[in-house]
Design an enzyme around this catalytic site. Sequence first.
Site, PDB file in Angstrom:
ATOM      1  CE  LYS A 217      30.416  33.654   2.648  1.00 57.78           C
ATOM      2  NZ  LYS A 217      30.110  34.653   3.667  1.00 57.78           N
ATOM      3  CB  CYS A 271      30.741  30.972   7.927  1.00 58.22           C
ATOM      4  SG  CYS A 271      28.983  31.300   8.124  1.00 58.22           S
TER       5      CYS A 271
HETATM    6  N1  SAJ Z   1      37.689  33.830  16.438  1.00 57.53           N
HETATM    7  C1  SAJ Z   1      38.854  33.663  17.160  1.00 57.53           C
HETATM    8  N2  SAJ Z   1      39.758  34.677  17.183  1.00 57.53           N
HETATM    9  C2  SAJ Z   1      39.562  35.852  16.530  1.00 57.53           C
HETATM   10  C3  SAJ Z   1      38.378  36.021  15.780  1.00 57.53           C
HETATM   11  C4  SAJ Z   1      37.453  34.994  15.750  1.00 57.53           C
HETATM   12  O1  SAJ Z   1      39.087  32.620  17.773  1.00 57.53           O
HETATM   13  O2  SAJ Z   1      40.434  36.743  16.612  1.00 57.53           O
HETATM   14  C5  SAJ Z   1      36.695  32.732  16.388  1.00 57.53           C
HETATM   15  C6  SAJ Z   1      35.337  33.092  16.999  1.00 57.53           C
HETATM   16  O3  SAJ Z   1      35.349  32.935  18.391  1.00 57.53           O
HETATM   17  C7  SAJ Z   1      34.436  32.104  16.310  1.00 57.53           C
HETATM   18  C8  SAJ Z   1      35.066  31.975  14.928  1.00 57.53           C
HETATM   19  O4  SAJ Z   1      36.385  32.466  15.033  1.00 57.53           O
HETATM   20  O5  SAJ Z   1      34.478  30.831  16.945  1.00 57.53           O
HETATM   21  C9  SAJ Z   1      34.333  32.724  13.829  1.00 57.53           C
HETATM   22  O6  SAJ Z   1      33.926  34.006  14.279  1.00 57.53           O
HETATM   23  P1  SAJ Z   1      34.026  35.312  13.351  1.00 57.53           P
HETATM   24  O7  SAJ Z   1      33.524  36.454  14.145  1.00 57.53           O
HETATM   25  O8  SAJ Z   1      35.401  35.454  12.821  1.00 57.53           O
HETATM   26  O9  SAJ Z   1      33.115  34.996  12.105  1.00 57.53           O
HETATM   27  P2  SAJ Z   1      31.600  34.464  11.878  1.00 57.53           P
HETATM   28  O10 SAJ Z   1      31.648  32.994  11.629  1.00 57.53           O
HETATM   29  O11 SAJ Z   1      30.637  34.957  12.866  1.00 57.53           O
HETATM   30  O12 SAJ Z   1      31.272  35.226  10.496  1.00 57.53           O
HETATM   31  C10 SAJ Z   1      32.142  35.064   9.384  1.00 57.53           C
HETATM   32  C11 SAJ Z   1      32.494  36.463   8.842  1.00 57.53           C
HETATM   33  N3  SAJ Z   1      33.571  36.357   7.875  1.00 57.53           N
HETATM   34  C12 SAJ Z   1      34.688  37.113   7.953  1.00 57.53           C
HETATM   35  O13 SAJ Z   1      34.901  37.886   8.853  1.00 57.53           O
HETATM   36  C13 SAJ Z   1      35.685  36.964   6.835  1.00 57.53           C
HETATM   37  C14 SAJ Z   1      31.251  37.109   8.225  1.00 57.53           C
HETATM   38  O14 SAJ Z   1      31.575  38.355   7.609  1.00 57.53           O
HETATM   39  C15 SAJ Z   1      30.634  36.162   7.184  1.00 57.53           C
HETATM   40  O15 SAJ Z   1      29.451  36.709   6.613  1.00 57.53           O
HETATM   41  C16 SAJ Z   1      30.266  34.870   7.885  1.00 57.53           C
HETATM   42  O16 SAJ Z   1      31.481  34.278   8.400  1.00 57.53           O
HETATM   43  C17 SAJ Z   1      29.590  33.952   6.880  1.00 57.53           C
HETATM   44  O17 SAJ Z   1      28.356  33.815   6.949  1.00 57.53           O
HETATM   45  O18 SAJ Z   1      30.273  33.444   5.981  1.00 57.53           O
END
Ligand code: SAJ
Length: 435
Positions: A217, A271
């Site tokens: 995780k 997360c």
């Molecule tokens: N972000 C960027 N650039 C990108 C992708 C994301 O700047 O190319 C930023 C987003 O704007 C945001 C942050 O990253 O601020 C996180 O967003 P996210 O969509 O990557 O992830 P979360 O936090 O919504 O959800 C993550 C997910 N983990 C992964 O993709 C490995 C989700 O599957 C998990 O269940 C979740 O964390 C969790 O609960 O752990």
Amino acid sequence: MTNDTKPSVCVVGLGYIGLPTAAIVARAGCPVLGLDVSPDVVETINRGAIHIEEVDLDGLVSGVVQRGLLRASSQIEPCDVFVVAVPTPFARDGERTPDVAHVLAAGTEIAAVLKPGDLIILESTCPVGTTERLRDLLAGLRPDLKLPGLAADTPDIAIAYCPERVLPGRILEELTNNDRSIGGITPRCARKAMAFYKRFVRGECWVTDARSAEMTKLVENAYRDVNIAFANELSMIADKLGLDVWEVIRLANRHPRVDILQPGPGVGGHCIAVDPWFIVHGAPDEARLIRAAREVNDRKIRHVLASAVALLEAHPGERVACFGLAFKANIDDFRESPARFVAAGLARKFGARIKVVEPFASALPREFDGTGAELIDLDAALETCGIAIMLVDHDAFRAVPADERRGMLTYDTRGIWKPSPGPRPRPNLRLASRA
Ligand code: SAJ
């Protein structure tokens, strides 16, 4: 409990993971008791309503509550399966130490009603070794029960670690369809946990040990953090060299083995910005890249704020629209949000010049109080503001035609709005911006 009777299930913690999980388990026909410390949450759920925003969750919860399959309480009761989905924040020591006190508190409550044959599943994101700590706590509180990994003969209780990996906004779909890692304290624990998940998970269930599942995780989120850090570092290098980072990434991604993520104003949410520190805390000398990625992503937030401040100081007469407060696109979650941090920082420095557009908010968060900043709608921002700080790539913002942003000075941290050149358009814009 026989194989064909539906087990009674207690879900401890009715937050963003616990409530959807409780509802899906109830939909599969198991009677579910949802446990939460908040009387408001308990009362809300028992009248069939919900306290969080998630696509389709309201209908599902009201349906299972009406059918008598889901009931909330602050009082634990004997059940066959206990699913722990409580928060694991940082301790308040300034060292980003993982705080598993809520997990251990849940264990203490469960211990009071535990009986032979029960299954305990920990879903909260945890540092490696937490499931065994939970087992040791239970062993101390219930010396009358044989716990897995401690007793030579068949244990009375099964304990497993099974992390969630759902994306906010798609939780119900992903809870059902994503693959799961099922980490048992012993293989028998894993088999029992797998039989439980098979009741409502369509994705594949992969069996492992508890420590590997805990690390898996953390690794998933650290992997994403490191990759976003690469994009964010590129964006700061590009700013320094006067390059368009979006163009560079777009072209580099045409290589068949390159797939760079998108830069943004930093990484938010509870997360990805948190979990990598659990790895660093467990292996500080080894987790160098993971720590550096966290630092780069945090630095990006300060870089965006400093760049926006410089832009505003260079154009003192202009009203400023900050587009977005959420931690990512198309959700109403403003916790740990870089956009919110940047907008609030600008509001503190520039006061009433700052307007905020956030279709998912009905009021500005508390830290804006007394700054003079105000929440306005998209059209008002486009009509009256001369500077646009693009912070969140909500669909509603993506849909704004370039023509409507014409003449606005744009600082776009998400790469969705190209700067729009050309003269200032509407005759009333300057009047409005000085009002
Ligand atoms: N972000 C960027 N650039 C990108 C992708 C994301 O700047 O190319 C930023 C987003 O704007 C945001 C942050 O990253 O601020 C996180 O967003 P996210 O969509 O990557 O992830 P979360 O936090 O919504 O959800 C993550 C997910 N983990 C992964 O993709 C490995 C989700 O599957 C998990 O269940 C979740 O964390 C969790 O609960 O752990």
